[in-house]
Design a protein around this motif. Sequence first.
Motif, PDB file in Angstrom:
ATOM      1  N   UNK A 148       0.868  -1.172   0.000  1.00  0.00           N
ATOM      2  CA  UNK A 148       0.000   0.000   0.000  1.00  0.00           C
ATOM      3  C   UNK A 148       0.908   1.226   0.000  1.00  0.00           C
ATOM      4  N   UNK A 149       0.726   2.099  -0.981  1.00  0.00           N
ATOM      5  CA  UNK A 149       1.449   3.371  -1.059  1.00  0.00           C
ATOM      6  C   UNK A 149       0.391   4.472  -1.113  1.00  0.00           C
ATOM      7  N   UNK A 150       0.236   5.200   0.014  1.00  0.00           N
ATOM      8  CA  UNK A 150      -0.812   6.215   0.125  1.00  0.00           C
ATOM      9  C   UNK A 150      -2.153   5.554  -0.193  1.00  0.00           C
ATOM     10  N   UNK A 151      -2.795   5.938  -1.320  1.00  0.00           N
ATOM     11  CA  UNK A 151      -4.110   5.351  -1.629  1.00  0.00           C
ATOM     12  C   UNK A 151      -4.046   4.318  -2.753  1.00  0.00           C
ATOM     13  N   UNK A 152      -2.822   3.882  -3.088  1.00  0.00           N
ATOM     14  CA  UNK A 152      -2.680   2.862  -4.129  1.00  0.00           C
ATOM     15  C   UNK A 152      -2.364   1.504  -3.521  1.00  0.00           C
ATOM     16  N   UNK A 162       9.953  -3.077  -6.207  1.00  0.00           N
ATOM     17  CA  UNK A 162       9.390  -1.730  -6.142  1.00  0.00           C
ATOM     18  C   UNK A 162      10.378  -0.833  -5.406  1.00  0.00           C
ATOM     19  N   UNK A 163      10.504   0.401  -5.882  1.00  0.00           N
ATOM     20  CA  UNK A 163      11.393   1.394  -5.270  1.00  0.00           C
ATOM     21  C   UNK A 163      10.536   2.624  -5.015  1.00  0.00           C
ATOM     22  N   UNK A 164      10.543   3.144  -3.786  1.00  0.00           N
ATOM     23  CA  UNK A 164       9.689   4.299  -3.497  1.00  0.00           C
ATOM     24  C   UNK A 164      10.290   5.205  -2.434  1.00  0.00           C
ATOM     25  N   UNK A 165       9.752   6.403  -2.382  1.00  0.00           N
ATOM     26  CA  UNK A 165      10.133   7.401  -1.392  1.00  0.00           C
ATOM     27  C   UNK A 165       9.445   7.011  -0.078  1.00  0.00           C
ATOM     28  N   UNK A 166      10.222   6.790   0.972  1.00  0.00           N
ATOM     29  CA  UNK A 166       9.671   6.311   2.249  1.00  0.00           C
ATOM     30  C   UNK A 166       8.790   7.336   2.945  1.00  0.00           C
ATOM     31  N   UNK A 167       8.805   8.595   2.446  1.00  0.00           N
ATOM     32  CA  UNK A 167       7.927   9.602   3.049  1.00  0.00           C
ATOM     33  C   UNK A 167       6.481   9.372   2.635  1.00  0.00           C
ATOM     34  N   UNK A 168       6.266   8.558   1.591  1.00  0.00           N
ATOM     35  CA  UNK A 168       4.904   8.134   1.249  1.00  0.00           C
ATOM     36  C   UNK A 168       4.446   7.188   2.352  1.00  0.00           C
ATOM     37  N   UNK A 169       3.206   7.313   2.806  1.00  0.00           N
ATOM     38  CA  UNK A 169       2.684   6.374   3.799  1.00  0.00           C
ATOM     39  C   UNK A 169       2.611   5.011   3.112  1.00  0.00           C
ATOM     40  N   UNK A 170       3.177   3.967   3.778  1.00  0.00           N
ATOM     41  CA  UNK A 170       3.273   2.674   3.114  1.00  0.00           C
ATOM     42  C   UNK A 170       3.115   1.513   4.082  1.00  0.00           C
ATOM     43  N   UNK A 171       2.863   0.351   3.488  1.00  0.00           N
ATOM     44  CA  UNK A 171       2.720  -0.875   4.275  1.00  0.00           C
ATOM     45  C   UNK A 171       2.904  -2.069   3.353  1.00  0.00           C
ATOM     46  N   UNK A 172       3.605  -3.078   3.841  1.00  0.00           N
ATOM     47  CA  UNK A 172       3.782  -4.342   3.127  1.00  0.00           C
ATOM     48  C   UNK A 172       2.907  -5.386   3.799  1.00  0.00           C
TER      49      UNK A 172
END
Length: 188
Positions: A148-152, A162-172
């Motif tokens: 989950x990345x923000x609302x996606x 996947x590579x992402x900016x950790x400041x995005x709210x996230x969950x595995x």
Amino acid sequence: MALEFNIGSKIKKLRKARKLTLQDVARETGFSPALISQIENNNVSPPIATLSKLAKFFDVKMGLFFEEEEEERKFEVVRSGERRVASRVISKAGTGHGYTYEALSFRKRNKKMEPFLVSVSERAEEETLYNHEGEEFLLILKGKAEVILEDQRIILEAGDAIYFDSELKHRLLSYDGQEVQVVAVVTR
């Protein structure tokens, strides 16, 4: 047998060295004094995002929590039987996340990256999202994951990354409740 880290005592040492109370740390980080106390007493192991925020608050690299040696090294080999595990991860609600993570580097000091092997053994009932400074790279080794990345919501299978900016709210999460193994590399 993977050994556990003594992360709690390192956090307590940092707090005491700065003459801070549990309440001081709680106020500045947004975590409850009870959770910080549980972490310090090694009753729970904090998720990576929580450790990242504590490292930022104390102005140390997250790797400090996993280091076990004083000397500087140019390289490090960690055999599969030498990995260090951090388990008993709980959420803010006090429920288990059903995951453990193992540090894949704990002798090399002042790293720019923190590599972990994350195992998710069940589908968490709650979906608390985390964010922290830095960037994150995930490579799915086994199973089917939902990130989950923000609302996606992104479904990843073994071999996907996947590579992402950790400041995005996230969950595995485990997509179907089956075990998922992931290589996670986190930067601060």
